[in-house]
Write a protein that holds these residues in place. Sequence first.
Motif, mmCIF file in Angstrom:
data_model
loop_
_atom_site.group_PDB
_atom_site.id
_atom_site.type_symbol
_atom_site.label_atom_id
_atom_site.label_comp_id
_atom_site.label_asym_id
_atom_site.label_seq_id
_atom_site.Cartn_x
_atom_site.Cartn_y
_atom_site.Cartn_z
ATOM 1 N N ALA A 1 1.849 -32.683 18.770
ATOM 2 C CA ALA A 1 1.977 -32.002 20.064
ATOM 3 C C ALA A 1 1.342 -30.616 20.014
ATOM 4 N N ALA A 2 1.522 -29.917 18.897
ATOM 5 C CA ALA A 2 0.915 -28.589 18.753
ATOM 6 C C ALA A 2 -0.607 -28.674 18.717
ATOM 7 N N ARG B 1 -2.363 -30.873 20.248
ATOM 8 C CA ARG B 1 -2.781 -31.128 21.635
ATOM 9 C C ARG B 1 -2.773 -29.855 22.470
ATOM 10 N N LEU B 2 -1.932 -28.882 22.087
ATOM 11 C CA LEU B 2 -1.899 -27.592 22.798
ATOM 12 C C LEU B 2 -2.952 -26.621 22.284
ATOM 13 N N TRP C 1 -1.974 -16.497 19.893
ATOM 14 C CA TRP C 1 -1.836 -17.944 19.749
ATOM 15 C C TRP C 1 -2.813 -18.535 18.725
ATOM 16 N N GLU D 1 -0.278 -15.374 24.313
ATOM 17 C CA GLU D 1 -1.653 -15.884 24.357
ATOM 18 C C GLU D 1 -2.588 -15.120 23.433
ATOM 19 N N ARG E 1 4.233 -21.192 21.405
ATOM 20 C CA ARG E 1 3.096 -20.554 22.072
ATOM 21 C C ARG E 1 3.578 -19.440 22.998
ATOM 22 N N ALA F 1 6.073 -26.810 20.278
ATOM 23 C CA ALA F 1 4.797 -26.106 20.406
ATOM 24 C C ALA F 1 4.748 -25.220 21.648
ATOM 25 N N PRO F 2 5.217 -25.673 22.816
ATOM 26 C CA PRO F 2 5.173 -24.788 23.992
ATOM 27 C C PRO F 2 6.048 -23.535 23.811
#
Length: 140
Positions: free
Chosen positions: A71-72, A74-75, A55, A52, A47, A43-44
Amino acid sequence: MAPPHGQPRHVVLRRAAERAAVLALWPEAAFLSVPGAGAFLGAPGWRALVGEAAWLRAVLDCGRAPGHALAALRLGARGLVLDPAVPGFAALAGLAGEAGCALLPARPPALDLAGVRLDTPRGRAFLRQALGLPDAPELG
């Protein structure tokens, strides 16, 4: 500006250069990762690749990796693809709904630019035409 009816809503994204070329022609573009990117890019990384500005319109394909989908979420991801046969899909669907994220059981239709050279006028003309953007030149 959205593409006309019948045109793809997403563009498959592989490289930052593709992102820049697509956004130059279609600032509201929505990107779709390559299949299973959640498991190898994370995910990081996704992104960072989409940037941004895009996103919240991006869809990360997590394949059969529910941990990467979580995890994605959570982001702050707003679009994920996950194989509905994986354990925990229903629970993730509930979490995604609460977070305002669309959890898709299959990849949405998308324009895949594999092999298209967007650094050339012909490649950019192809992209305009494929997206159904105004003033797209006819390619012979």
